[in-house]
Design a protein around this motif. Structure first.
Motif, PDB file in Angstrom:
ATOM      1  N   GLU A  38       0.832  -1.202   0.000  1.00 35.56           N
ATOM      2  CA  GLU A  38       0.000   0.000   0.000  1.00 35.56           C
ATOM      3  C   GLU A  38       0.873   1.261   0.000  1.00 35.56           C
ATOM      4  OE1 GLU A  38      -3.957   1.082   2.550  1.00 35.56           O
ATOM      5  OE2 GLU A  38      -2.261   0.261   3.664  1.00 35.56           O
ATOM      6  N   LEU A  39       1.905   1.257   0.838  1.00 37.74           N
ATOM      7  CA  LEU A  39       2.814   2.391   0.900  1.00 37.74           C
ATOM      8  C   LEU A  39       3.608   2.511  -0.396  1.00 37.74           C
ATOM      9  CD1 LEU A  39       4.155   4.739   2.289  1.00 37.74           C
ATOM     10  CD2 LEU A  39       5.560   3.115   3.580  1.00 37.74           C
ATOM     11  N   GLY A  40       4.054   1.385  -0.933  1.00 38.52           N
ATOM     12  CA  GLY A  40       4.780   1.407  -2.202  1.00 38.52           C
ATOM     13  C   GLY A  40       3.936   1.980  -3.328  1.00 38.52           C
ATOM     14  N   ALA A  41       2.666   1.611  -3.367  1.00 36.75           N
ATOM     15  CA  ALA A  41       1.764   2.125  -4.398  1.00 36.75           C
ATOM     16  C   ALA A  41       1.549   3.635  -4.229  1.00 36.75           C
ATOM     17  CB  ALA A  41       0.427   1.395  -4.346  1.00 36.75           C
ATOM     18  N   ALA A  42       1.395   4.087  -2.985  1.00 40.73           N
ATOM     19  CA  ALA A  42       1.218   5.526  -2.731  1.00 40.73           C
ATOM     20  C   ALA A  42       2.479   6.295  -3.119  1.00 40.73           C
ATOM     21  CB  ALA A  42       0.874   5.762  -1.263  1.00 40.73           C
TER      22      ALA A  42
END
Length: 110
Positions: free
Chosen positions: A44-48
């Motif tokens: 999720e953080l990588g996508a953001a």
């Protein structure tokens, strides 16, 4: 050096960065997220970060203790999770900064 909210910043190679200083000192004190939840939070953080154009965060998240620590923080605190996901550039800037210099700047601004 640009402000923490900017998308890109430069730092001198000789200055310590918070992520490097934190990595060996981090000890699990939060309820550790399960491996599946850790993977999900980091994805999720990588996508953001990717959506915000913050490629520098990927290297930090691969450090052995930093990624799982941030995943646990995101899992335990919806408020901090929202701050992290809303502005991954700010997180990257915080983790890439010299903690002493950052604290001095914050104190000078109060």
């Amino acid at each position: 050096m640009r402000s923490p909210g900017s998308r890109r910043w430069n730092r001198p190679d000789s200055s310590p960065v918070l992520a490097d200083l934190l990595n060996p000192r981090l000890r699990p004190r939060l309820r550790p997220a399960t491996q599946a939840r850790t993977k999900a939070r980091l994805a999720e953080l990588g996508a953001a970060a990717k959506a915000a154009g913050v490629a520098e965060l990927d290297k930090v998240l691969r450090q052995p203790n930093v990624g799982p620590f941030l995943a646990a923080v995101m899992d335990c605190s919806p408020f901090l999770r929202s701050l992290i996901l809303d502005d991954p550039a700010r997180l990257a800037a915080i983790l890439a900064s010299d903690p002493a210099a950052r604290l001095k700047r914050i104190a000078a601004g109060t």
